[in-house]
Each structure stands twice: as C-alpha cells, then as structure tokens.
Write a protein that holds these residues in place. Structure first.
Motif, PDB file in Angstrom:
ATOM      1  N   MET A 197      78.528  40.428  -7.963  1.00 21.64           N
ATOM      2  CA  MET A 197      79.079  39.405  -7.270  1.00 21.64           C
ATOM      3  C   MET A 197      78.725  38.140  -7.883  1.00 21.64           C
ATOM      4  O   MET A 197      79.768  37.133  -7.672  1.00 21.64           O
ATOM      5  CB  MET A 197      78.575  39.492  -5.700  1.00 21.64           C
ATOM      6  N   GLU A 198      77.880  37.965  -8.652  1.00 20.94           N
ATOM      7  CA  GLU A 198      77.840  36.754  -9.317  1.00 20.94           C
ATOM      8  C   GLU A 198      78.696  36.561 -10.573  1.00 20.94           C
ATOM      9  O   GLU A 198      79.246  35.547 -10.671  1.00 20.94           O
ATOM     10  CB  GLU A 198      76.339  36.874 -10.033  1.00 20.94           C
ATOM     11  N   LEU A 199      78.890  37.757 -11.025  1.00 21.04           N
ATOM     12  CA  LEU A 199      79.873  37.448 -12.199  1.00 21.04           C
ATOM     13  C   LEU A 199      81.279  37.345 -11.700  1.00 21.04           C
ATOM     14  O   LEU A 199      82.053  36.907 -12.540  1.00 21.04           O
ATOM     15  CB  LEU A 199      79.895  38.904 -13.110  1.00 21.04           C
ATOM     16  N   ALA A 200      81.667  38.094 -10.657  1.00 20.38           N
ATOM     17  CA  ALA A 200      82.895  37.751 -10.122  1.00 20.38           C
ATOM     18  C   ALA A 200      83.052  36.649  -9.139  1.00 20.38           C
ATOM     19  O   ALA A 200      84.295  36.458  -8.649  1.00 20.38           O
ATOM     20  CB  ALA A 200      83.173  39.065  -9.040  1.00 20.38           C
ATOM     21  N   ASN A 201      82.164  35.676  -9.162  1.00 25.06           N
ATOM     22  CA  ASN A 201      82.163  34.411  -8.227  1.00 25.06           C
ATOM     23  C   ASN A 201      82.645  34.857  -6.895  1.00 25.06           C
ATOM     24  O   ASN A 201      83.727  34.268  -6.522  1.00 25.06           O
ATOM     25  CB  ASN A 201      83.489  33.438  -9.065  1.00 25.06           C
ATOM     26  N   GLU A 208      76.116  32.815   0.783  1.00 25.39           N
ATOM     27  CA  GLU A 208      74.826  33.407   1.036  1.00 25.39           C
ATOM     28  C   GLU A 208      73.823  32.781   0.133  1.00 25.39           C
ATOM     29  O   GLU A 208      72.846  32.305   0.619  1.00 25.39           O
ATOM     30  CB  GLU A 208      74.671  34.922   1.042  1.00 25.39           C
ATOM     31  N   LEU A 209      74.269  32.660  -1.104  1.00 26.45           N
ATOM     32  CA  LEU A 209      73.226  31.955  -2.129  1.00 26.45           C
ATOM     33  C   LEU A 209      73.000  30.827  -1.738  1.00 26.45           C
ATOM     34  O   LEU A 209      71.946  30.342  -1.860  1.00 26.45           O
ATOM     35  CB  LEU A 209      73.873  32.190  -3.583  1.00 26.45           C
ATOM     36  N   SER A 224      78.574  26.615 -18.685  1.00 22.21           N
ATOM     37  CA  SER A 224      79.844  25.931 -18.122  1.00 22.21           C
ATOM     38  C   SER A 224      81.058  26.344 -18.181  1.00 22.21           C
ATOM     39  O   SER A 224      82.242  26.104 -17.677  1.00 22.21           O
ATOM     40  CB  SER A 224      79.540  24.150 -18.463  1.00 22.21           C
ATOM     41  N   HIS A 225      81.335  27.278 -19.417  1.00 22.95           N
ATOM     42  CA  HIS A 225      82.581  27.881 -19.770  1.00 22.95           C
ATOM     43  C   HIS A 225      82.852  29.040 -18.810  1.00 22.95           C
ATOM     44  O   HIS A 225      84.022  29.683 -19.110  1.00 22.95           O
ATOM     45  CB  HIS A 225      82.971  28.151 -21.202  1.00 22.95           C
ATOM     46  N   LYS A 226      82.101  29.452 -18.137  1.00 23.52           N
ATOM     47  CA  LYS A 226      82.233  30.667 -17.359  1.00 23.52           C
ATOM     48  C   LYS A 226      82.319  30.387 -15.801  1.00 23.52           C
ATOM     49  O   LYS A 226      82.031  29.293 -15.425  1.00 23.52           O
ATOM     50  CB  LYS A 226      80.905  31.857 -17.546  1.00 23.52           C
ATOM     51  N   VAL A 227      82.960  31.202 -15.080  1.00 29.42           N
ATOM     52  CA  VAL A 227      83.246  31.438 -13.759  1.00 29.42           C
ATOM     53  C   VAL A 227      82.178  32.341 -13.122  1.00 29.42           C
ATOM     54  O   VAL A 227      82.462  33.408 -12.918  1.00 29.42           O
ATOM     55  CB  VAL A 227      84.594  31.577 -13.296  1.00 29.42           C
ATOM     56  N   LEU A 228      81.017  31.629 -12.441  1.00 27.67           N
ATOM     57  CA  LEU A 228      80.034  32.495 -11.756  1.00 27.67           C
ATOM     58  C   LEU A 228      79.803  31.793 -10.481  1.00 27.67           C
ATOM     59  O   LEU A 228      80.184  30.854 -10.160  1.00 27.67           O
ATOM     60  CB  LEU A 228      78.592  32.014 -12.700  1.00 27.67           C
ATOM     61  N   ALA A 229      79.194  32.745  -9.452  1.00 29.48           N
ATOM     62  CA  ALA A 229      79.020  32.502  -8.036  1.00 29.48           C
ATOM     63  C   ALA A 229      77.869  31.389  -8.268  1.00 29.48           C
ATOM     64  O   ALA A 229      77.959  30.385  -7.232  1.00 29.48           O
ATOM     65  CB  ALA A 229      78.491  33.489  -7.421  1.00 29.48           C
ATOM     66  N   GLU A 576      88.961  33.442  -1.510  1.00 30.69           N
ATOM     67  CA  GLU A 576      88.853  33.577  -2.965  1.00 30.69           C
ATOM     68  C   GLU A 576      89.252  32.482  -3.795  1.00 30.69           C
ATOM     69  O   GLU A 576      88.836  32.385  -4.876  1.00 30.69           O
ATOM     70  CB  GLU A 576      89.535  34.878  -3.503  1.00 30.69           C
ATOM     71  N   HIS A 577      89.985  31.234  -3.331  1.00 34.33           N
ATOM     72  CA  HIS A 577      90.201  30.307  -3.895  1.00 34.33           C
ATOM     73  C   HIS A 577      89.107  29.252  -3.804  1.00 34.33           C
ATOM     74  O   HIS A 577      88.712  28.897  -2.833  1.00 34.33           O
ATOM     75  CB  HIS A 577      91.433  29.423  -3.268  1.00 34.33           C
TER      76      HIS A 577
END
Length: 674
Positions: A197-201, A208-209, A224-229, A576-577
């Motif tokens: 769920m972290e990797l899928a944002n 919850e986090l 900063s170049h990744k989309v993480l939760a 999800e947006h």
C-alpha cells in the motif's frame, strides 16, 4: 464588527442581484482559451492603480522568461520549508517526518553532515517541543545490521543522541493517543519498504498513516521522484506540509543546476542509457555552453556522428535519440566534446590494461576509463569554465586502476573549485574518495541521488515535491492588492475565470475579495481584467488552495467572513486522485480562520459532490461549522438544499447549468462557538 455581523446575518444575500449586473459577461471571460497577450489589449482606464499594476506584473511570470524557462517555472512550486515555519507553532504538535534512509541509516558515514541536514531536521523539531514520528523505508543494502525497526531505532538513537522508540504500524487512531514521556523522545514506525500500500500510494493507507498527525515534514529528497503513500499520499491529510532541512538542500541544488548566470557553463556527462535520458540531455544542450561525454553514452553520440563503433558498445534503440541530441546542440552551436582514446581492460586477464582509440579497439577488450589524449582535449576546456555540472559515473565501467583518467579529472575539478568555479557532482561518483583526496570539495558540491536529478532534467514534475505544492506562496503585499486591507475578506476557492468575484466586488465595495485558483492561465486573465478595470477590492492568486489556504489567509490583516467553493471538478473527488481539491487540510484551515458567525458557501451541479463536501466540512471542522438556512426566506428544499443562490451572483458554470434547466445543490454553513 456590527457591519460584518449584519453581512453574515443576511444583508449580503443579494436575492435579486443577477449575474447580468456584475459588469462582466461570460463572453468577456471565455472558459478555456489562452490568456490574450497584454500588449494586444486596447482599453486602458485612467483609474488604474499603478502600484497594483506593478504588484500584478511581479506576481506573473514575464512572457519572455516564461518562454525561455518554461520547464524551470513548472518544476519549482512554492513550498514552505522548516526554516520558514514559525517555530512556536511546532510546540506539542504531532509531526511526522519522512526521513531519508539512504542518508540517516548509512553504516559508515562518508562525510560530516552539514548543520542543515537530515539529523538537524529531527533535532530541531524535538527541541521545538514537537511530538516527532519518523517514517522511512530501508533495505539491508543500506546497512546490513538494520533489518528491523528495533535495530534501526537503536542506530538512530546513537546518531541523534535522542531516545528513539520503535512502534508497530497498527491502527492510526493510536497516533492521537501517543504518550511522549521520559522513555521516548522520538517514535519510529516500522519499515515501510515491503508494504504494498505504501508503494501503490494507497489513499486509505495514507489516511491511516496520517491519522492524528498535525504537520508533515518531507525530508526524503532522494525519494521525491517516486509516488509513495508516505511522501505524496499523507500530504493530503495534514494541516501543514513542509520541507525539512535536507530536502531544502536538495531543492537548492536543483535550482542551482538550472541557473545560467555563470558562464561558460559545461556539463560533464557519464553513465549509460542514453535513450532513457534523451530529454534531459536535450535540456542540458539548451542550458549549457558545451557537453562533455565521458561515459558509455559517448559511444552513442560518436555513432550518431557517423563514426563506426563496435556493436557491443551500442545501446539498442538509442541511435535516433542520439541524432536528435546532436541536432539540438548544433542548433545552438553548442560543442560536443567526445573521448579520443580509452584505457581498456582485457576480458580474460583483467589485470592487463591498454590504451585504444575508438577505431583501433580490439575484440576482447572493453573501455573502463578516459585515455591521456581525451584528458588533453577536455582539461583546457574546463579550465575556462565558471560553472560545471558533473552528472553520472565518470568511468565507463569498474576497474582496479587507481590513477586513471577519472582521478586526474577529479584533481582538475578540485583545483577549479579552489579558483571559485561552481562545480556540482550528481550521483555517487566515488564521492567518499573525492572528499578524502581533496580539501576543496565539500558535501555542498554533491547531489547524491542521480535519479531525482535526471527526472527533473527530463522536465518531469517530482511527485514528492509537488505534494508540497504551493504550501508556501509568494509574499503578498496586502496594502498594494487592496485599497484597504482591513476590510472583511471573502475567499472563493477555485475562482475560475472570476465571474462570481468580479460581480460581488462591484456591488460590495466595503468588502475585499480573493480568488484562489490553480490554473495559471485563468488567473492571468483575471489579473489582466483587474489591471484595466481599476477595481481595488478584488485580487487573484495562482495556488493550490488545498495546501496554501492557511498560509495565505492567516497573513491577511482583516477578518475572514466568507469562504465559497463552487462546482469543483468531480474528478478531484475520486479517492485515488491525489490532487483532490477538498481535503482535511483545507477544511481545518477554513474552520480555524473564519471569525465566529462567518459563513461557508458550497454548491455543485452534482449531488454526490455536494454531499461529499457537506460530509467533509461537518466531519473535519469538528463541530466548528454547522448547517444554517437563510433566515429571511423559506428557500430550502425538503432534502436540505438551498433553492436559490443566496448572493444572487452566479458563477459561470452555475449559469451554464441553470440555462440547461438542471438543478444546483447548495449549502450554507456557519462557524459557531463550541
């Protein structure tokens, strides 16, 4: 104050005031067309406030600058940094820090951290009295001894000189009940690296986090170049999102790379994968005065210039992009400097090293380093430079050779730094070795994570940076924006083309009106109309109100009496947006900043959207906002929606919907004392 209360109790509700009276028709403000060039405007009214004109001009990017530095303009949003955030507001707040594990959890420090570092971020927050929660993602590759949160907490305790206590990733409701006593200075959540769920944002996981968290501090610049939760998703659910000291340093380095005031500016480019980095290389060709290729990408450029290259050295599918890079450089007369010879290693006997030119290289040998003739060509060019960007591995591949071309090149760069040349190294590039060998090269010359820089140079928006989008807007000179900045303020979130605000501002000269709109083109058009209308009680700002509302409106010297949100794009309301407009941070800011009796006006032509806005305002305002009806009319439907627009001034989309004969779903809320 009585005037404000009268306004809030109904005297502002223009029941008979139509959109046709606002002095600006929808045809004058077309919905989507480009903002006309200011030079083409033929009308100029004598009552224009010259100070306001100058303020508007400074607020907007210059046409010429926008054309030249389009990528730079889009890539650097306004963000608030920890050094700019009021320290007193951190006291007893729950602050989540997304730390950079590649920096904090190194088993062996390669260099002494500077004062404004990742360690400083955590210590600063702790000293300010904040309740700090650390969130990170790490693998054993970083430090073999840190496979668990317990071992990582022990390691961080020794680094920070604070008690760091590991905490299981259980229900986020525990955040609000966390106790910080003598046993714990800082909490560390368990490793997020293997949580899908972290990797899928995942929005649900991010919520919850962030449960119970007041302020989010992103200090993980290398992510900063990744989309993480933990870097993007949580920003939607915190009242303030700011950049830590280490993140701020990385952002400064990015900005420094794009600056072109120091000339000549040369880029030394190493590494491979030219096809994947082609957009970045074309950008460098547009910024730099010369490109020097010292890595495997050099062979692709040589091939594009028509020189035969051994097939084993070529990248599949790179020729077309290499040709485009050469053409881009040629169009600006930017020279491309390529190696003339190479130190090569024997594939069978690695200890054997020989020097070959590109056309004399034998089978069974592979290039690993620059040859002496290449250095003779490159070094004189560098000696004339005032600015150098060195990005990617300098060697073609690994070898045991200690004193090869790369070492000599590093020595030259070290001496250039001493002569006030601005040199930036991007990537590892044996940074520890360079720092040990040279006293003139410091950590300030390095940007460790090359992936972030390559993505930035490609013109891509960095998700971790954009999640802090407009969290700290430019300084607003209220006394220039308004004739009287002490008047009560009305804010329209998502002001669009300004039809609603211009109509309101024309009729109520005793109030000030502010439009917050994320679309730069629409704001430019509104400011242009304002420029030529002479109105001094309305203003517009390009911003993401979700994160910036509090920082903008809290600085306004007068009272906030009304906030309107009208017809938000329904796409923004998909869970999800990640760029949904209406988030907890916005609702909390509105509820906190409104004066008692102040109003919130919500409307949409889609009932599901209106219901969602109603639900979130009631939930996140925590009892501060309650539904009200207009006391002077009986205009409420059975389902609780207002039949009529209480102001009589319609937005452009509202007018469009009513013209189609379709309904609008409207609500009015008021701030009450709890």
């Amino acid at each position: 104050m009585s005037q404000v209360l009268n306004f809030l109790q109904g005297h502002l509700l223009f029941h008979n005031f139509g959109a046709q009276n606002c002095g600006l028709s929808p045809s004058q403000l077309p919905h989507k067309s480009c903002f006309p060039n200011r030079k083409r405007v033929r009308i100029f009214l004598p009552q224009v406030n010259s100070k306001l004109v100058n303020h508007i001009e400074q607020s907007l990017p210059d046409n010429k600058a926008e054309a030249c530095d389009r990528d730079e303009l889009c890539s650097f949003p306004y963000v608030q940094t920890l050094s700019e955030f009021p320290k007193e507001e951190l006291f007893r707040k729950v602050v989540m820090v997304r730390f950079d594990s590649s920096i904090l959890l190194l088993g062996k420090k390669e260099y002494q951290s500077p004062p404004a570092s990742a360690l400083s971020t955590i210590k600063y927050l702790h000293d300010a009295g904040a309740k700090v929660i650390l969130v990170g993602s790490w693998s054993r590759d970083i430090n073999l001894g840190l496979s668990s949160a317990e071992s990582a907490a022990e390691f961080l305790s020794s680094m920070l000189k604070l008690k760091v206590v590991p905490m299981k990733l259980v229900s986020r409701s525990t955040h609000s009940q966390m106790e910080y006593g003598e046993n714990s200075d800082v909490l560390l959540l368990e490793n997020l690296s293997e949580i899908k769920m972290e990797l899928a944002n995942c929005s649900k996981f991010a919520k919850e986090l962030a449960s119970g968290v007041d302020i989010f501090v992103n200090d993980a610049f290398s992510q900063s170049h990744k989309v993480l939760a933990s870097t993007v998703g949580v920003a939607c659910f915190c009242s303030a999102c700011i950049a830590g000291f280490y993140f701020e340093e990385g952002l400064y380095q990015l900005k420094k790379i794009t600056r072109t005031t120091n000339r000549p500016y040369v880029a030394i480019i190493g590494g491979r994968n030219l096809a994947g980095k082609a957009a970045a290389l074309r950008f460098l060709a547009s910024k730099c005065d010369a490109l020097v290729f010292v890595g495997s990408m050099a062979f692709q450029i040589i091939h594009a210039m028509g020189v035969p290259v051994p097939v084993k050295l070529l990248e599949l599918g790179a020729l077309k992009e290499a040709v485009r890079i050469v053409e881009s450089a040629n169009s600006r007369n930017v020279p491309i400097v390529l190696p003339k010879d190479f130190w090569c290693m024997n594939d069978v006997f690695p200890e054997q090293m020989e020097i070959f030119s590109i056309d004399s290289m034998l089978d069974g040998w592979r290039p690993v380093d620059l040859g002496p003739l290449s250095l003779q060509k490159i070094i004189p060019l560098l000696s004339e430079c005032k600015k150098i960007l060195c990005i990617g591995p300098l060697k073609f591949s690994s070898s045991r050779q200690e004193e090869g071309g790369v070492s000599k090149l590093a020595e030259v760069l070290s001496s250039l730094i001493q002569s006030t040349c601005d040199v930036t190294f991007v990537g590892k590039m044996e940074s520890g070795g360079l720092l040990r060998k040279s006293t003139s090269i410091s950590v300030d010359n390095f940007v460790k994570n090359a992936s972030v820089v390559w993505e930035f140079l490609k013109g891509k928006r960095l998700p971790g940076l954009m999640a802090l989008d407009r969290a700290y807007p430019f300084d607003i000179k209220w006394d220039i924006a308004y004739a009287d900045p002490m008047r009560p303020l009305v804010v329209d979130v998502g002001s669009g083309n300004g039809l609603f605000l211009f109509g309101m501002a024309k009729s109520r000269k005793d109030l000030n009106f502010l439009g917050l709109e994320i679309n730069l083109k629409l704001v430019k058009r509104c400011l242009d109309h304002l420029h030529h209308s002479g109105m001094q009680n309305v203003y517009f700002i390009t911003t993401n109100a979700t994160t910036s509302f509090r920082s903008i409106v809290s600085r306004y010297p007068g009272d906030l009496v009304l906030v309107s949100i009208q017809c938000p794009n329904p796409d923004f309301n998909k869970p999800e947006h990640r760029w949904r407009m209406l988030q907890r941070s916005l609702v909390e800011a509105v509820a906190d900043l409104l004066i008692f009796g102040g109003k919130v006006y919500l409307q949409s032509d889609i009932e599901a959207v209106a219901l969602r806005m109603k639900k979130e305002f009631i939930e996140y305002s925590k009892g501060k906002l309650v539904l009200v009806h207009d006391p002077e009319t009986d205009s409420v439907q059975q389902r609780g929606w207002l039949m009529e627009n209480p102001f009589g001034v319609r937005s452009d989309w509202e007018q469009h919907v009513l013209d189609r004969g379709e309904p609008m779903y409207r609500l009015l809320l008021s701030k009450v004392e709890k």
